[in-house]
Design an enzyme around this catalytic site. Sequence first.
Site, PDB file in Angstrom:
ATOM      1  N   GLU A 102      35.702  38.181  56.140  1.00 16.15           N
ATOM      2  CA  GLU A 102      36.454  38.342  54.897  1.00 16.15           C
ATOM      3  C   GLU A 102      37.936  38.070  55.113  1.00 16.15           C
ATOM      4  O   GLU A 102      38.616  37.495  54.261  1.00 16.15           O
ATOM      5  CB  GLU A 102      36.240  39.752  54.347  1.00 16.15           C
ATOM      6  CG  GLU A 102      34.806  40.102  54.032  1.00 16.15           C
ATOM      7  CD  GLU A 102      34.353  39.580  52.670  1.00 16.15           C
ATOM      8  OE1 GLU A 102      35.151  38.924  51.980  1.00 16.15           O
ATOM      9  OE2 GLU A 102      33.197  39.841  52.296  1.00 16.15           O
ATOM     10  N   SER A 162      36.851  38.675  46.046  1.00 18.28           N
ATOM     11  CA  SER A 162      37.650  38.642  47.266  1.00 18.28           C
ATOM     12  C   SER A 162      38.241  37.256  47.504  1.00 18.28           C
ATOM     13  O   SER A 162      39.183  37.116  48.281  1.00 18.28           O
ATOM     14  CB  SER A 162      36.792  39.020  48.483  1.00 18.28           C
ATOM     15  OG  SER A 162      36.332  40.337  48.388  1.00 18.28           O
ATOM     16  N   ASP A 179      40.267  35.098  53.163  1.00 15.88           N
ATOM     17  CA  ASP A 179      41.583  35.254  52.544  1.00 15.88           C
ATOM     18  C   ASP A 179      42.582  34.247  53.118  1.00 15.88           C
ATOM     19  O   ASP A 179      43.303  33.564  52.387  1.00 15.88           O
ATOM     20  CB  ASP A 179      42.122  36.665  52.799  1.00 15.88           C
ATOM     21  CG  ASP A 179      41.358  37.744  52.058  1.00 15.88           C
ATOM     22  OD1 ASP A 179      40.675  37.427  51.075  1.00 15.88           O
ATOM     23  OD2 ASP A 179      41.454  38.918  52.472  1.00 15.88           O
TER      24      ASP A 179
END
Length: 537
Positions: free
Chosen positions: A252, A452, A256
Amino acid sequence: MSQGHVDLKGSSRPRKHEAERVGDVDPQSRVEVTVTLRGPDLPAPDPAQTISRNEYGERYGASSADIEKVKEALQQFGLAVEEVSSAARSMRVSGTAAEMEKAFHPGLGMYRAPDHGEFRGREESLQVPADLDGLVTGVFGFDERRVARRAGKTGFAPVATEAAAGTGTPLTPTDLEERYKFPAGDGSGQQVGIAEFGGTYFPGDLKAFCQRHGIPEAKVHVVDVGMKAPTIAEIEAMSEGEREAVLGASGEVMMDVEIIAGLCPGAEIFVYFAPFDEKGWIDLLNRVIQGDPAAPVSLSVSWGLAEDTPEWSQAATREIDLRLQAAAQIGVTVCVSSGDDGTGDQLEDGKSHVNFPSSSANVLSVGGTMLDGEDEVVWWQSPGRRTGQGGGSTGGGVSTVFKRPSWQDVNVSSLNPGSIDGRVLPDITALAGPPYYDLVFEGRVAPNGGTSASAPLWAALLARIAAAGKAPAFMAPLLYRKDPSGKSLGADACVDIVKGENPSHPQPGIGYKAEPGFDAVSGWGTPDGEKLLESLP
């Protein structure tokens, strides 16, 4: 109540769900807490009146008299004041568990929970010395329970390349720039922040991602905010369970970084790593407010928890929201994902819920879409929440905790009968579901998405706009401002999403629906970056 102490307002917490107390804390073990202090009331954020960090500290920081009084009182208990920030209205304080018990009466214990393992925790309210009543607004760090999850419950689960191919080809940075009409440029001269509460950063994956897409490699800085990101060697030495957890969070983190680096290769990216407890949230935001070591134009946050879960203390949501308000005052737009579990938001009580801090009126709340042929629609995949077998849906709805800000003049009612006219989220949206983003993790192609992913996309867009000469300051209120004809900036500079809804099943089984204009699943819609740049004051 013990003589000489009073309850600390908002500090009460129940025992963590399904946790059992398994022992006492070693009285000689070292404990560090962040103590927050009172300060002048902050005005509502106004993009037309952004102030510098220095001016913010002078106007709204804690007073030197309050700081000295608190320091003196805590030192009498043997505690050491490690760091003080007037601008952040806080101080880091350390001491033994025994000394902390005398100062704050936390009743510390060791707990064990099925989803957490063993951790230090507490129950009920904290207390402070009576002469600090009203000066100290919170004490954070005693309880290590988790209050930061990625938008999806299951962590990083890259979509298999074959499955992604069945939903269309994952989008590259060039695809995203074209779809959302990013202004020309590469974000040069800008700084973009990313908040992380777990995992680590793999430079090799960023290099492979940039080579795959033929773009320059962005400069990335790792910032330790009480959590050192582990090295590859340290990860390899972990137990299998620990290693899986770290790698899940790391995927994750890399999503980003790669999304922002792919869209702003000329910008500097600062990745702040903090523990996933309440103290971690406050310490990380303090660093952003202080401008240490960067002054980002935007901060991407893909973490959160249902705003009304008892895992949050009222003091924590209040102090986190206060720091988000401070960030807005100094011109930082904090872009927060609205969640990946639809209206249930990982709670199963039959009610509709929204994610915090996305529900704060001091952030830009970002929802998710997916492509359905040529149409972009609300992201929803059965059962409308993340499971081990896939699924998910954009978060969105009406807050039951935060009032609707005066600038959010929209007509949306809560699905919860009798609820307040709360903050409506998201404000805007972008790709979260199929066909996903073309990413690299552990040296392989690993398409992925979720809100996300849409949050860092918007953080990158704001950096591109700032690089083009129009620093957008705090973006959210601007989207609702109307021109003389009555048309809002959001309606003019976003592409309306009119199809889809976000119910999670089996609970609550209902959701908010997309419709023409603003709604509680897609906000104003997806960005037209060129129009947004042109329309900003």
